[in-house]
Write a protein that holds these residues in place. Sequence first.
Motif, mmCIF file in Angstrom:
data_model
loop_
_atom_site.group_PDB
_atom_site.id
_atom_site.type_symbol
_atom_site.label_atom_id
_atom_site.label_comp_id
_atom_site.label_asym_id
_atom_site.label_seq_id
_atom_site.Cartn_x
_atom_site.Cartn_y
_atom_site.Cartn_z
ATOM 1 N N ILE A 230 0.852 -1.178 0.000
ATOM 2 C CA ILE A 230 0.000 0.000 0.000
ATOM 3 C C ILE A 230 0.887 1.226 0.000
ATOM 4 O O ILE A 230 2.070 1.161 0.359
ATOM 5 C CB ILE A 230 -0.949 0.004 1.220
ATOM 6 C CG1 ILE A 230 -0.144 0.108 2.534
ATOM 7 C CG2 ILE A 230 -1.823 -1.235 1.218
ATOM 8 C CD1 ILE A 230 -1.014 0.251 3.775
ATOM 9 N N GLY A 231 0.337 2.379 -0.395
ATOM 10 C CA GLY A 231 1.152 3.578 -0.414
ATOM 11 C C GLY A 231 0.347 4.817 -0.744
ATOM 12 O O GLY A 231 -0.782 4.731 -1.249
ATOM 13 N N PRO A 232 0.905 5.995 -0.471
ATOM 14 C CA PRO A 232 0.221 7.252 -0.796
ATOM 15 C C PRO A 232 0.320 7.547 -2.288
ATOM 16 O O PRO A 232 1.378 7.378 -2.895
ATOM 17 C CB PRO A 232 0.996 8.283 0.028
ATOM 18 C CG PRO A 232 2.383 7.704 0.146
ATOM 19 C CD PRO A 232 2.214 6.217 0.179
ATOM 20 N N LEU A 233 -0.785 7.998 -2.857
ATOM 21 C CA LEU A 233 -0.821 8.317 -4.281
ATOM 22 C C LEU A 233 -1.687 9.551 -4.513
ATOM 23 O O LEU A 233 -2.628 9.804 -3.756
ATOM 24 C CB LEU A 233 -1.433 7.154 -5.080
ATOM 25 C CG LEU A 233 -0.660 5.838 -5.125
ATOM 26 C CD1 LEU A 233 -1.514 4.767 -5.783
ATOM 27 C CD2 LEU A 233 0.651 6.017 -5.868
ATOM 28 N N PRO A 234 -1.405 10.311 -5.564
ATOM 29 C CA PRO A 234 -2.331 11.373 -5.947
ATOM 30 C C PRO A 234 -3.665 10.772 -6.371
ATOM 31 O O PRO A 234 -3.700 9.783 -7.119
ATOM 32 C CB PRO A 234 -1.625 12.053 -7.129
ATOM 33 C CG PRO A 234 -0.190 11.640 -7.030
ATOM 34 C CD PRO A 234 -0.200 10.278 -6.425
ATOM 35 N N CYS A 235 -4.754 11.349 -5.898
ATOM 36 C CA CYS A 235 -6.080 10.844 -6.271
ATOM 37 C C CYS A 235 -6.272 10.876 -7.784
ATOM 38 O O CYS A 235 -6.948 10.011 -8.351
ATOM 39 C CB CYS A 235 -7.164 11.667 -5.580
ATOM 40 S SG CYS A 235 -7.104 11.592 -3.767
ATOM 41 N N LEU A 236 -5.690 11.854 -8.446
ATOM 42 C CA LEU A 236 -5.770 11.983 -9.896
ATOM 43 C C LEU A 236 -5.332 10.699 -10.584
ATOM 44 O O LEU A 236 -5.928 10.288 -11.593
ATOM 45 C CB LEU A 236 -4.888 13.151 -10.345
ATOM 46 C CG LEU A 236 -4.521 13.236 -11.825
ATOM 47 C CD1 LEU A 236 -5.764 13.522 -12.629
ATOM 48 C CD2 LEU A 236 -3.463 14.300 -12.040
ATOM 49 N N ILE A 237 -4.285 10.061 -10.063
ATOM 50 C CA ILE A 237 -3.752 8.841 -10.670
ATOM 51 C C ILE A 237 -4.507 7.618 -10.178
ATOM 52 O O ILE A 237 -4.957 6.772 -10.961
ATOM 53 C CB ILE A 237 -2.253 8.707 -10.356
ATOM 54 C CG1 ILE A 237 -1.470 9.872 -10.972
ATOM 55 C CG2 ILE A 237 -1.707 7.382 -10.844
ATOM 56 C CD1 ILE A 237 0.001 9.878 -10.620
#
Length: 294
Positions: A230-237
Motif C-alpha cells: 500500500i502507499g500514498p498516491l495522488p487521487c488523480l492517478i
Amino acid sequence: MPPALAWDDFRLVKAISDQRGLTQAAERLGINHSTAFRRLGQIEAALHTALFERHRTGYVATPAGEEMVRIAARMEEDVTGFARRLEGAAPTPAGELRVTTADSLLIDLLTPILARFCARCPEVRLDVVVSNQALNLAKRDADVALRATDDPPDTLVGRRLATIAWALYGRAGDGDGGALAERRWVSPAPGLGAAKAARYVLERTAPERVVLRLDTVVGLADAVAAGIGIGPLPCLIAERRPGLVRLSAPEPDLSAGLWLLTHPDLRRAARVRAFLDFVGEAILRERDLIEGRS
C-alpha cells in the motif's frame, strides 16, 4: 589594438567552464573536440593569458576565464530575452511550443488535453519535455510548465488551477483485515519532489515494512496496483485505476498546488496564450478528480 572576440568565443569558454572539460563542451556546442581545443588556444593566444587551469579532475577557470564566463552569461540572457520579446509579438498561434511537466501529470491528465489542443491549433508544434525536476523557463529550457508545487518561482507568471490531493491506496481485496501499519508499503523516493509523502510513510509504519521505493509516481501507482504494497498516491492517478481502493481520506499535509506557468516575456505570445487558456480551462473541468472529490 584589443583582440577581436566573437560571441562564439564567449560561448565556448562558458561551455568549458560549465562542463569542466573540452569533450563535454564540444558535444554541447555541436563541434568536435579538436575544433574546441584549437579555438581555445587561439582565444588564449589572442588575449595573452590563460583562461583555464588544466587539472586531472577537469578544466578550472582562471580569474580571466571567470570574467569571460560572467560576460557570456549576461550576453546569453540578453539574447534569450530578445528572442522571447520577438516571439511575444507573434500574431497567431503558430510555431514550436516547448512544454515541460512530470510523467504522472502527462500520462494521467495532460495527454488527452494535448490531443484536443493540437486539433484546435494545428499550426502549433508541441515539444514535450518529461522531467520530474523543474526546468529553467528563463533560459528557454521550456516555454510553459505544468507543475505540482506550493512555491512557484517569482520569476514566472501563471495560475493555480487546483490542489492535487493525495490519499492512501491499496489493491482491492489485499489484506483488508490487517492493521495498515503491519502491511507491506511502497514509498516515493525523497528526491522525487515527494518528500512529504515519503515522510508520511515513515510516520505510519516501521522502515522494514517499506519493501519498495521508487523515483516516479507513475511507477508507485503501478506497484500498488501490482499488490507489492500500500502507499500514498495522488487521487488523480489512483482513481483512474479500477483495481485500487482508497484506504484513507485525502491527506491535507500531502497536497500540492497545480500550476500552469510561463515566463513574463512569453505570456502574450499567441501560441503561449492559446495553450494557457485552452489547457487551463480543460484542467479546471477535471478539478473534482484532482482534488479527490470524484
